[in-house]
Design an enzyme around this catalytic site. Structure first.
Site, PDB file in Angstrom:
ATOM      1  N   ARG A  60       0.850  -1.199   0.000  1.00 41.21           N
ATOM      2  CA  ARG A  60       0.000   0.000   0.000  1.00 41.21           C
ATOM      3  C   ARG A  60       0.884   1.248   0.000  1.00 41.21           C
ATOM      4  O   ARG A  60       0.527   2.278  -0.533  1.00 41.21           O
ATOM      5  CB  ARG A  60      -0.958   0.010   1.209  1.00 41.21           C
ATOM      6  CG  ARG A  60      -1.772   1.306   1.292  1.00 41.21           C
ATOM      7  CD  ARG A  60      -3.047   1.257   2.133  1.00 41.21           C
ATOM      8  NE  ARG A  60      -3.039   0.310   3.212  1.00 41.21           N
ATOM      9  CZ  ARG A  60      -2.397   0.474   4.383  1.00 41.21           C
ATOM     10  NH1 ARG A  60      -1.729   1.576   4.621  1.00 41.21           N
ATOM     11  NH2 ARG A  60      -2.445  -0.469   5.295  1.00 41.21           N
ATOM     12  N   TYR A 112     -16.652  17.339 -13.978  1.00 38.06           N
ATOM     13  CA  TYR A 112     -17.103  15.964 -14.133  1.00 38.06           C
ATOM     14  C   TYR A 112     -18.207  15.688 -13.102  1.00 38.06           C
ATOM     15  O   TYR A 112     -18.079  16.078 -11.940  1.00 38.06           O
ATOM     16  CB  TYR A 112     -15.895  15.048 -13.919  1.00 38.06           C
ATOM     17  CG  TYR A 112     -16.214  13.581 -13.946  1.00 38.06           C
ATOM     18  CD1 TYR A 112     -16.521  12.951 -15.147  1.00 38.06           C
ATOM     19  CD2 TYR A 112     -16.202  12.816 -12.783  1.00 38.06           C
ATOM     20  CE1 TYR A 112     -16.813  11.600 -15.176  1.00 38.06           C
ATOM     21  CE2 TYR A 112     -16.491  11.471 -12.814  1.00 38.06           C
ATOM     22  CZ  TYR A 112     -16.797  10.869 -14.013  1.00 38.06           C
ATOM     23  OH  TYR A 112     -17.087   9.543 -14.045  1.00 38.06           O
TER      24      TYR A 112
HETATM   25  C1  LIG Z   1     -13.686  10.285 -15.681  1.00 39.34           C
HETATM   26  C2  LIG Z   1     -13.317  11.579 -15.069  1.00 39.34           C
HETATM   27  C3  LIG Z   1     -13.081  11.697 -13.702  1.00 39.34           C
HETATM   28  C4  LIG Z   1     -13.256  10.531 -12.741  1.00 39.34           C
HETATM   29  O1  LIG Z   1     -12.283   9.572 -12.952  1.00 39.34           O
HETATM   30  P1  LIG Z   1     -12.490   7.994 -12.609  1.00 39.34           P
HETATM   31  O2  LIG Z   1     -11.208   7.424 -13.069  1.00 39.34           O
HETATM   32  O3  LIG Z   1     -13.691   7.537 -13.370  1.00 39.34           O
HETATM   33  O4  LIG Z   1     -12.681   7.940 -11.135  1.00 39.34           O
HETATM   34  C5  LIG Z   1     -12.682  12.922 -13.195  1.00 39.34           C
HETATM   35  N1  LIG Z   1     -12.551  13.993 -14.004  1.00 39.34           N
HETATM   36  C6  LIG Z   1     -12.794  13.921 -15.330  1.00 39.34           C
HETATM   37  C7  LIG Z   1     -12.641  15.147 -16.172  1.00 39.34           C
HETATM   38  C8  LIG Z   1     -13.188  12.726 -15.912  1.00 39.34           C
HETATM   39  O5  LIG Z   1     -13.448  12.662 -17.218  1.00 39.34           O
END
Ligand SMILES: *Cc1c(COP(=O)(O)O)cnc(C)c1O
Length: 393
Positions: A60, A112
């Site tokens: 970890r 997002y």
């Molecule tokens: C997909 C995405 C995330 C989240 O990432 P995960 O790997 O799905 O947890 C965050 N920011 C943006 C701009 C994304 O496209």
């Protein structure tokens, strides 16, 4: 937790992007000379005697495959440290976990969807306060700052409206107020935009997207320069535990080796698709930072080197959008983005379904908005596919 476990590698910070993509952070494995960093699929490491270890105790906390990926991404972002996580959201969460109850965050409103959900539904319950702003207007960031603001979290370009914020200006506003600036650089990738060079403290990614580029892992990673900040984030990661597995790190590292080649193709194809759709009579409006018609094209040209493969178009209604996304053959109907293959979808019904309808409307995420992640296929085939699908609209 940094590079002192490994022999010096071939790259120097003065090397250019493509050389860093292939070499940064990697050196032949010392026992065998294996040119590829091995997948260290182990949870623990044997200690030669009580009280003495090799620098590796428990996976970890330390893993050589993960460290190779971290050094590689740090090199690409022009940062001193890279820190990898189990997902993009885990990386963003670790940054906010530097804060304490009562602290305040200024965040772009059109991030997002999962980031917005984590901020409003999870972290705000723990006493961290958020203000959401339209960061296209730097004054909105400035006006939202409070004495207890510790973090400004931005995303540029945003998903799916391709809104931009001026990173340099945001950095000076954050720093005037003793806050860190974090930029979610997922949509641009470090090939097209390097937030740390523009004054950001942290550049964070969902490596699930362009960095890995092959739609076969979930991952997150960040790059930064400050030693103390890096130590504090390592502490959060080891205490909270959202580490990526070594196989996923290895896959992501294989992806970043070709980032420059893939992004050139994404940039080229993205621009061709955007120009084609902009001119098409069945499309009302195209959103792409590389188009002269984009309201922030001048800023895009200043802070980005290319505009990536993300394009959004307004089709006018849900029915027309549905006919378009169901009519393609090469573009697959799916969430996510940034892989070698082209994807298409309707954010209001897919990625942004959890965002309340009135908020979606305010952001311009209508039921007729179609988002395309343009892959690296032959662009003539992509245009033919889109032309065929638009006939059925
Ligand atoms: C997909 C995405 C995330 C989240 O990432 P995960 O790997 O799905 O947890 C965050 N920011 C943006 C701009 C994304 O496209």
């Amino acid at each position: 937790m940094s590079s002192n476990h490994d022999p010096p590698s071939k790259e120097s910070p003065s090397h250019r992007f493509g050389t860093l993509a292939v070499h940064a952070g990697q050196s032949p494995e010392p026992t065998t000379g294996a040119i590829m960093p091995p997948v260290f699929q182990t949870s623990t490491y044997v200690q030669p005697e009580l009280g003495r270890h090799t620098g590796y105790e428990y996976a970890r906390v330390q893993n050589p495959t993960r460290e190779a990926l971290e050094r590689n991404v740090a090199g690409l972002e022009g940062g001193k440290h890279g820190i990898a996580f189990a997902s993009g959201l885990a990386a963003i969460e670790a940054i906010v976990k530097l804060l304490s109850a009562g602290d305040h965050v200024v965040s772009e409103e059109n991030t997002y969807g999962g980031t917005h959900r984590m901020f409003t539904k999870v972290l705000s319950r723990l006493g961290i306060n958020f203000t959401f702003v339209d960061s296209r207007d730097s004054d909105q960031i400035r006006d939202a700052m409070r004495p207890e603001t510790r973090l400004v979290h931005l995303e540029t370009p945003t998903n799916p409206m391709m809104r931009l914020c001026d990173i340099q200006e945001a950095a000076s506003i954050a720093h005037e107020g003793d806050a860190l600036l974090c930029v979610d650089n997922t949509f641009a990738s470090p090939y097209n935009q390097r937030p740390l060079d523009l004054g950001a403290d942290l550049s964070v990614h969902s490596s699930t997207k362009y960095l890995n580029g092959h739609s076969d892992i979930i991952g997150g990673v960040m790059a930064l320069n400050d030693d103390d900040l890096s130590e504090r984030i390592h502490f959060v990661r080891k205490s909270s535990g959202a580490v990526p597995g070594p196989m996923d790190c290895w896959l992501c590292l294989r992806g970043t080796k070709t980032l420059h080649l893939r992004m050139e193709a994404h940039n080229r194809n993205g621009e061709r698709v955007a120009r084609f759709l902009q001119k098409h009579p069945k499309v009302e409006e195209a959103h792409y930072p590389g188009l002269e018609s984009h309201p922030q094209h001048e800023l895009a040209a200043r802070q980005m080197k290319g505009y990536s493969g993300m394009v959004a178009v307004e089709m006018g209604s849900k029915e027309r959008a549905k006919a378009f996304v169901e009519g393609t053959r090469l573009f697959s109907l799916a969430e996510s983005l940034g892989g070698v293959e082209s994807l298409i979808g309707i954010p209001a019904i897919m990625t942004h379904a959890s965002v309340p309808p009135d908020r979606r409307a305010a952001l311009g995420v209508t039921d007729g908005l179609v988002r395309l992640s343009v892959g690296i296929e032959d662009p003539d085939d992509l245009l033919e596919d889109l032309e065929g699908a638009l006939e059925s609209v």
